[in-house]
Design a protein around this motif. Structure first.
Motif, short mmCIF file in Angstrom:
data_model
loop_
_atom_site.label_atom_id
_atom_site.label_comp_id
_atom_site.label_asym_id
_atom_site.label_seq_id
_atom_site.Cartn_x
_atom_site.Cartn_y
_atom_site.Cartn_z
N ASP A 1 0.81 -1.22 0.00
CA ASP A 1 0.00 0.00 0.00
C ASP A 1 0.84 1.26 0.00
OD1 ASP A 1 1.07 -0.13 2.49
OD2 ASP A 1 -0.82 -0.01 3.59
N GLY A 2 2.12 1.12 -0.36
CA GLY A 2 2.97 2.31 -0.48
C GLY A 2 3.46 2.82 0.85
N GLY A 3 3.58 1.98 1.85
CA GLY A 3 4.01 2.41 3.16
C GLY A 3 5.50 2.63 3.24
N ASP A 4 6.03 3.55 2.44
CA ASP A 4 7.44 3.87 2.48
C ASP A 4 7.74 4.65 3.74
OD1 ASP A 4 7.47 2.78 -0.05
OD2 ASP A 4 7.25 4.73 -1.04
N ALA A 5 9.03 4.77 4.04
CA ALA A 5 9.42 5.60 5.16
C ALA A 5 8.93 7.02 4.89
CB ALA A 5 10.94 5.58 5.32
N LYS A 6 8.60 7.75 5.96
CA LYS A 6 7.99 9.05 5.81
C LYS A 6 8.83 9.99 4.96
CE LYS A 6 6.00 12.83 8.48
NZ LYS A 6 5.69 13.33 9.84
N GLU A 7 10.15 9.95 5.14
CA GLU A 7 11.01 10.88 4.44
C GLU A 7 11.12 10.57 2.94
OE1 GLU A 7 11.87 8.93 6.87
OE2 GLU A 7 13.67 7.77 6.42
N THR A 8 10.67 9.42 2.51
CA THR A 8 10.77 9.09 1.08
C THR A 8 9.41 9.00 0.41
OG1 THR A 8 10.86 6.72 1.61
CG2 THR A 8 12.96 7.88 1.36
N ASP B 1 4.13 21.43 1.46
CA ASP B 1 4.84 21.45 0.18
C ASP B 1 4.70 22.84 -0.41
OD1 ASP B 1 5.78 19.36 -2.27
OD2 ASP B 1 4.77 21.19 -2.95
N VAL B 2 5.84 23.48 -0.72
CA VAL B 2 5.83 24.87 -1.17
C VAL B 2 5.03 25.06 -2.46
CG1 VAL B 2 7.26 26.80 -1.91
CG2 VAL B 2 8.02 25.34 -0.03
N LEU B 3 5.22 24.17 -3.43
CA LEU B 3 4.51 24.29 -4.70
C LEU B 3 3.00 24.15 -4.51
CD1 LEU B 3 6.81 22.34 -7.18
CD2 LEU B 3 6.09 24.73 -7.40
N LEU B 4 2.60 23.16 -3.72
CA LEU B 4 1.16 22.96 -3.47
C LEU B 4 0.56 24.15 -2.74
CD1 LEU B 4 1.01 19.19 -2.38
CD2 LEU B 4 0.35 20.18 -4.59
N ASP B 5 1.29 24.68 -1.76
CA ASP B 5 0.78 25.83 -1.02
C ASP B 5 0.68 27.06 -1.91
OD1 ASP B 5 0.54 24.35 1.28
OD2 ASP B 5 2.46 24.97 2.13
N GLU B 6 1.61 27.21 -2.84
CA GLU B 6 1.57 28.35 -3.77
C GLU B 6 0.35 28.24 -4.69
OE1 GLU B 6 4.57 30.39 -7.07
OE2 GLU B 6 5.38 29.01 -5.54
N VAL C 1 9.26 24.75 -12.09
CA VAL C 1 8.62 23.65 -11.36
C VAL C 1 9.48 22.38 -11.37
CG1 VAL C 1 6.66 22.04 -11.40
CG2 VAL C 1 6.27 24.49 -11.60
N ARG C 2 10.02 22.00 -12.52
CA ARG C 2 10.82 20.77 -12.58
C ARG C 2 12.06 20.87 -11.70
NH1 ARG C 2 10.50 18.74 -18.94
NH2 ARG C 2 8.59 19.84 -19.44
N GLU C 3 12.71 22.03 -11.75
CA GLU C 3 13.91 22.21 -10.94
C GLU C 3 13.58 22.17 -9.45
OE1 GLU C 3 17.88 22.81 -9.91
OE2 GLU C 3 16.97 22.21 -11.82
N ARG C 4 12.47 22.76 -9.07
CA ARG C 4 12.07 22.78 -7.66
C ARG C 4 11.67 21.38 -7.20
NH1 ARG C 4 7.95 27.81 -7.73
NH2 ARG C 4 7.74 27.38 -5.48
N ASN D 1 13.48 18.95 -4.36
CA ASN D 1 12.76 18.20 -3.32
C ASN D 1 13.26 16.76 -3.26
OD1 ASN D 1 11.23 20.45 -2.75
ND2 ASN D 1 9.38 19.72 -3.76
N LEU D 2 13.44 16.16 -4.45
CA LEU D 2 13.90 14.77 -4.51
C LEU D 2 15.35 14.64 -4.07
CD1 LEU D 2 12.19 13.74 -7.88
CD2 LEU D 2 11.63 12.90 -5.59
N VAL D 3 16.14 15.69 -4.26
CA VAL D 3 17.52 15.70 -3.73
C VAL D 3 17.48 15.70 -2.21
CG1 VAL D 3 19.63 17.06 -3.51
CG2 VAL D 3 18.54 16.81 -5.75
N GLU D 4 16.60 16.51 -1.63
CA GLU D 4 16.47 16.57 -0.18
C GLU D 4 15.97 15.25 0.40
OE1 GLU D 4 13.91 19.84 0.67
OE2 GLU D 4 15.35 21.36 0.01
N LYS D 5 15.20 14.51 -0.38
CA LYS D 5 14.69 13.22 0.08
C LYS D 5 15.66 12.08 -0.20
CE LYS D 5 9.83 14.59 -0.35
NZ LYS D 5 8.51 14.32 -0.96
N GLY D 6 16.82 12.41 -0.76
CA GLY D 6 17.85 11.39 -0.98
C GLY D 6 17.63 10.53 -2.20
N VAL D 7 16.77 10.98 -3.12
CA VAL D 7 16.48 10.19 -4.32
C VAL D 7 17.41 10.58 -5.47
CG1 VAL D 7 14.68 9.51 -5.96
CG2 VAL D 7 14.07 10.05 -3.59
#
Length: 294
Positions: free
Chosen positions: A47-54, A126-131, A169-172, A176-182
């Motif tokens: 069900d997609g139960g990944d660790a919260k940070e990922t 999430d900054v983009l969603l809030d914007e 948007v793509r760069e931002r 985000n994915l860099v911060e999440k270690g992806v």
């Protein structure tokens, strides 16, 4: 429709990918026998139960599907992802209970004629969603789903509406994915200019995402969109609209690929207006689908 040459090339690519994946899987199995189960396997769940940070947003998942693993950028020929990512934002906000479509009224309006209204202005984290949510909340009169996709993409001739465009948007999302270690960040020289790229560093997360997509239309196929997980249903539609769904199915064997694409086509052939009226349907999700498939 693709040409016969492209089709043949695709089949060769899928056979090559399938062979490579099979060899890698065999090697991992051998390592597991020696070292015991991996921690990642224990944490992985259906069900997609990944660790919260990922945990990834729909926008991040679509971008990740479109990114070239080693090069760290999306295809220069992909002109669909910009609007696709804006559709992701609207559905993500709807799934989080922040926005919805206006009520139908006595004379039922079509999905694409109904306005998007703010249901809750609570921050999403999430900054983009809030914007995007801030724009939707403050706009009077409200706009339709299709109009919001255009405005957030900057596709408007009205200079007074240009401030709605979400830039870089793509760069931002990549950051985000860099911060999440992806992903990681690098600089690449393209003869005339330097470009920031974001190669993949955590292949497990992307492979888990691809595996979930494949299973949704193969092993776990239910032949009823309303019995599917709404996030997965949205991801299939949006990945297709962003022209990156093929990347998830390329490693499949030929018969699996054909079956997966047949089932995706069944979803694309659904009538959004009718589906949105069924029990437990998310109307805004189907409005976004209608905007891309009209």
């Amino acid at each position: 429709m693709t040409s016969l040459t492209q089709r043949s090339s695709g089949l060769v690519q899928r056979r090559t990918e399938a062979s490579r994946n099979a060899a890698a899987e065999k090697e991992r199995d051998s390592a597991d026998e020696e070292n015991g189960p991996r921690r990642g396997d224990e944490q992985d769940s259906d069900d997609g139960g990944d660790a919260k940070e990922t945990r990834l947003t729909l926008m991040e998942e679509v971008l990740l599907l479109g990114l070239k693993d080693r090069e760290g950028y999306t295809s220069f020929w992909n002109d669909c992802m910009s609007s696709g990512l804006r559709g992701c934002m609207l559905i993500e906000l709807a799934l989080r209970g922040r926005v919805q479509l206006e009520a139908c009224g006595m004379r039922r309006k079509g999905l694409l004629a109904r306005k998007v209204i703010c249901k809750s202005d609570a921050p999403t984290g999430d900054v983009l969603l809030d914007e995007a949510l801030k724009h939707i909340k403050e706009t009077e009169p409200p706009e339709t789903v299709q109009r919001w996709i255009e405005l957030l993409s900057g596709e408007t001739w009205n200079p007074l509406k240009l401030h709605y465009q979400l830039r870089n948007v793509r760069e931002r999302l990549a950051k985000n994915l860099v911060e999440k270690g992806v992903l990681t960040t690098e600089k690449q020289n393209f003869l005339l200019f330097d470009m920031t790229t974001h190669p993949l560093t955590n292949s497990d997360i992307k492979q888990r995402l691809i595996r979930k997509l494949q299973e949704a239309v193969l092993d776990k196929w239910v032949n009823d969109p309303h019995r599917m997980d709404k996030r997965m249903l949205a991801l299939i539609f949006l990945a297709h609209s962003s022209d990156v769904l093929e990347n998830a199915f390329a490693p499949l064997l030929d018969d699996q690929y054909d079956l997966a694409m047949k089932r995706v086509r069944n979803l694309l052939d659904l009538e959004p207006e009718g589906e949105s009226m069924k029990a437990n349907a998310n109307e805004l999700l189907w409005a976004v689908v209608a905007a891309f498939t009209k």
